[in-house]
Scaffold this motif. Structure first.
Motif, PDB file in Angstrom:
ATOM      1  N   PRO A 204      27.676  40.833  52.042  1.00  0.00           N
ATOM      2  CA  PRO A 204      29.058  40.937  52.529  1.00  0.00           C
ATOM      3  C   PRO A 204      29.955  41.557  51.468  1.00  0.00           C
ATOM      4  O   PRO A 204      29.626  41.555  50.275  1.00  0.00           O
ATOM      5  CB  PRO A 204      29.449  39.481  52.804  1.00  0.00           C
ATOM      6  CG  PRO A 204      28.547  38.677  51.932  1.00  0.00           C
ATOM      7  CD  PRO A 204      27.255  39.438  51.859  1.00  0.00           C
ATOM      8  N   ALA A 205      31.078  42.096  51.904  1.00  0.00           N
ATOM      9  CA  ALA A 205      32.037  42.662  50.965  1.00  0.00           C
ATOM     10  C   ALA A 205      32.444  41.603  49.941  1.00  0.00           C
ATOM     11  O   ALA A 205      32.706  40.448  50.290  1.00  0.00           O
ATOM     12  CB  ALA A 205      33.269  43.166  51.711  1.00  0.00           C
ATOM     13  N   GLY A 206      32.474  42.020  48.672  1.00  0.00           N
ATOM     14  CA  GLY A 206      32.735  41.068  47.607  1.00  0.00           C
ATOM     15  C   GLY A 206      34.161  41.116  47.093  1.00  0.00           C
ATOM     16  O   GLY A 206      35.117  41.239  47.860  1.00  0.00           O
ATOM     17  N   PHE A 207      34.307  41.041  45.784  1.00  0.00           N
ATOM     18  CA  PHE A 207      35.607  40.956  45.132  1.00  0.00           C
ATOM     19  C   PHE A 207      35.784  42.121  44.169  1.00  0.00           C
ATOM     20  O   PHE A 207      34.813  42.654  43.629  1.00  0.00           O
ATOM     21  CB  PHE A 207      35.726  39.643  44.363  1.00  0.00           C
ATOM     22  CG  PHE A 207      35.628  38.409  45.218  1.00  0.00           C
ATOM     23  CD1 PHE A 207      36.758  37.762  45.667  1.00  0.00           C
ATOM     24  CD2 PHE A 207      34.385  37.907  45.579  1.00  0.00           C
ATOM     25  CE1 PHE A 207      36.672  36.624  46.456  1.00  0.00           C
ATOM     26  CE2 PHE A 207      34.282  36.769  46.364  1.00  0.00           C
ATOM     27  CZ  PHE A 207      35.426  36.130  46.813  1.00  0.00           C
ATOM     28  N   ALA A 208      37.024  42.505  43.929  1.00  0.00           N
ATOM     29  CA  ALA A 208      37.308  43.580  42.987  1.00  0.00           C
ATOM     30  C   ALA A 208      36.911  43.154  41.579  1.00  0.00           C
ATOM     31  O   ALA A 208      37.078  41.991  41.187  1.00  0.00           O
ATOM     32  CB  ALA A 208      38.798  43.929  43.021  1.00  0.00           C
ATOM     33  N   LEU A 209      36.387  44.097  40.814  1.00  0.00           N
ATOM     34  CA  LEU A 209      35.957  43.801  39.446  1.00  0.00           C
ATOM     35  C   LEU A 209      37.117  43.274  38.599  1.00  0.00           C
ATOM     36  O   LEU A 209      36.916  42.471  37.679  1.00  0.00           O
ATOM     37  CB  LEU A 209      35.366  45.062  38.808  1.00  0.00           C
ATOM     38  CG  LEU A 209      34.763  44.919  37.417  1.00  0.00           C
ATOM     39  CD1 LEU A 209      33.611  43.921  37.410  1.00  0.00           C
ATOM     40  CD2 LEU A 209      34.287  46.282  36.904  1.00  0.00           C
ATOM     41  N   SER A 210      38.327  43.670  38.918  1.00  0.00           N
ATOM     42  CA  SER A 210      39.499  43.245  38.145  1.00  0.00           C
ATOM     43  C   SER A 210      39.737  41.740  38.202  1.00  0.00           C
ATOM     44  O   SER A 210      40.487  41.200  37.378  1.00  0.00           O
ATOM     45  CB  SER A 210      40.750  43.978  38.629  1.00  0.00           C
ATOM     46  OG  SER A 210      40.986  43.713  40.008  1.00  0.00           O
ATOM     47  N   ALA A 317      35.917  29.834  43.007  1.00  0.00           N
ATOM     48  CA  ALA A 317      36.770  30.253  41.895  1.00  0.00           C
ATOM     49  C   ALA A 317      37.347  31.647  42.141  1.00  0.00           C
ATOM     50  O   ALA A 317      38.546  31.888  41.921  1.00  0.00           O
ATOM     51  CB  ALA A 317      35.976  30.232  40.590  1.00  0.00           C
ATOM     52  N   LEU A 318      36.517  32.565  42.613  1.00  0.00           N
ATOM     53  CA  LEU A 318      37.002  33.914  42.906  1.00  0.00           C
ATOM     54  C   LEU A 318      37.989  33.904  44.069  1.00  0.00           C
ATOM     55  O   LEU A 318      38.986  34.639  44.057  1.00  0.00           O
ATOM     56  CB  LEU A 318      35.830  34.834  43.215  1.00  0.00           C
ATOM     57  CG  LEU A 318      34.873  35.144  42.061  1.00  0.00           C
ATOM     58  CD1 LEU A 318      33.718  36.003  42.547  1.00  0.00           C
ATOM     59  CD2 LEU A 318      35.586  35.826  40.906  1.00  0.00           C
ATOM     60  N   ALA A 319      37.709  33.083  45.075  1.00  0.00           N
ATOM     61  CA  ALA A 319      38.622  32.989  46.221  1.00  0.00           C
ATOM     62  C   ALA A 319      39.975  32.438  45.785  1.00  0.00           C
ATOM     63  O   ALA A 319      41.028  32.931  46.209  1.00  0.00           O
ATOM     64  CB  ALA A 319      38.005  32.108  47.301  1.00  0.00           C
ATOM     65  N   LEU A 320      39.966  31.426  44.940  1.00  0.00           N
ATOM     66  CA  LEU A 320      41.227  30.863  44.455  1.00  0.00           C
ATOM     67  C   LEU A 320      42.003  31.868  43.618  1.00  0.00           C
ATOM     68  O   LEU A 320      43.243  31.868  43.615  1.00  0.00           O
ATOM     69  CB  LEU A 320      40.955  29.604  43.623  1.00  0.00           C
ATOM     70  CG  LEU A 320      40.517  28.364  44.411  1.00  0.00           C
ATOM     71  CD1 LEU A 320      39.984  27.294  43.465  1.00  0.00           C
ATOM     72  CD2 LEU A 320      41.677  27.807  45.237  1.00  0.00           C
TER      73      LEU A 320
END
Length: 337
Positions: A204-210, A317-320
């Motif tokens: 699934p689409a993930g998170f930006a590296l930033s 953690a990334l979602a928060l």
């Protein structure tokens, strides 16, 4: 962030380039007195690489036993791997096996490209006669250079099997074939210098590296057990946790007194994700009554699907760090669960 991107085609006739990033671990460890410590750097590790037709370079990111890896090292290794993937045809990360599954999964969550990133390590230190590190490292280099692994994302390669980072876990403390993916299966099999790709993970689409630019929000894992109360849930909140992952019983249940504290945590804005301590299979809202999965969902807890507790901690953690609301956090967890 969009789904995985296809890496650019390699120029015809050019040897594939694989970057090896070293971080310590058993694969780099040797005896020092009565102990074994991470000692070897990239030059020593590269002496074991013997793969025809692949140009290999190495760089050290950190040199520690992976039990010493924290938030800063997790983010640094993941970022380094993704950046290296943008300039090479494949990336290998040598890593201690204790927390390899966490670093590999975090890397997969922020890796939008199609260049293969392969984590590998060893169960026997570099000073042992039957050490497994050289074979694992050579398998990982072949895997990273293999065209069939393009867009497969991040994998863990140990003892001839390549497992998807989304599902991989260390399943044995000492055995050479220490890793497994109980809710999935291998992506590829390496044997005698050959690579056979057998599956392609759904990513699934993930998170930006930033998102890795700043420390991640604190998320604690609390395990359920027969008779568990809410003491550890309260302790996590008092320690400053913005999120809690519950390693629940069975398909997502906890003792009634623990459920009471989970409800209280949700009410004060602590995002709480329910996973299973069993090691395989999804959590489902099947059982009612105080502490049942259905009761936890009614209290506002988020079901983590097939995410293992350590993996759910990273997703939460990334979602928060990125979502603007509790609903947004729940949506991101559901996407990856």
């Amino acid at each position: 962030m969009s789904g995985p991107k296809q890496p650019p085609e390699r120029d015809a006739g050019r040897m594939p380039r694989v970057k090896v990033l070293t971080t310590g671990g058993t694969i780099a460890s040797r005896p020092r007195g009565a102990d074994v410590v991470a000692s070897d750097g990239p030059d020593e590790l590269l002496t074991a690489v013997d793969v025809d037709g692949v140009a290999v370079q190495a760089e050290e990111i950190v040199r520690v036993g992976s039990y010493g890896i924290g938030d800063e090292e997790l983010r640094r290794i993941a970022r380094s791997a993704v950046v290296a993937a943008g300039a090479n045809d494949g990336v290998v990360v040598t890593h201690g096996t204790d927390t390899m599954e966490e670093t590999a999964f975090l890397t997969d969550l922020v890796h939008a490209g199609g260049t293969p990133i392969v984590f590998t390590g060893a169960q026997r230190h570099a000073g042992e006669a039957d050490r497994d590190g050289p074979r694992n490292l050579n398998d990982a280099v072949r895997l990273a250079a293999h065209p069939g692994m393009r867009t497969a994302g991040v994998t863990i390669c140990m003892a001839g099997n390549a497992w998807p980072a989304r599902f991989a876990t260390k399943a044995h403390t000492l055995a050479a074939d220490a890793f497994a993916a109980p809710s999935s299966g291998p992506v590829a099999i390496c044997h005698g210098g050959d690579v056979r790709v057998v599956a392609r993970p759904d990513r699934p689409a993930g998170f930006a590296l930033s998102v890795l630019d700043a420390p991640l929000p604190r998320v604690d894992v609390v395990s359920a057990y027969a008779g568990a109360d809410g003491t550890l849930v309260r302790a996590a909140i008092e320690a400053g946790a913005r999120g809690i992952v519950v390693a629940a019983l069975g398909a997502g249940n906890v003792p009634p007194s623990m459920a009471k504290e989970i409800r209280a945590a949700v009410e004060v804005g602590i995002a709480t994700v329910v996973t299973s301590r069993t090691g395989a299979g999804p959590v489902v809202p099947r059982y009612g009554g105080a502490g049942g999965g259905a009761d936890l969902v009614r209290s506002g807890a988020i079901l983590g699907g097939t995410l293992r507790p350590a993996h759910a901690r990273l997703v939460l953690a990334l979602a928060l760090a990125t979502a603007g609301s509790q609903a947004g956090v729940a949506d991101l967890v559901a996407r990856h669960g």
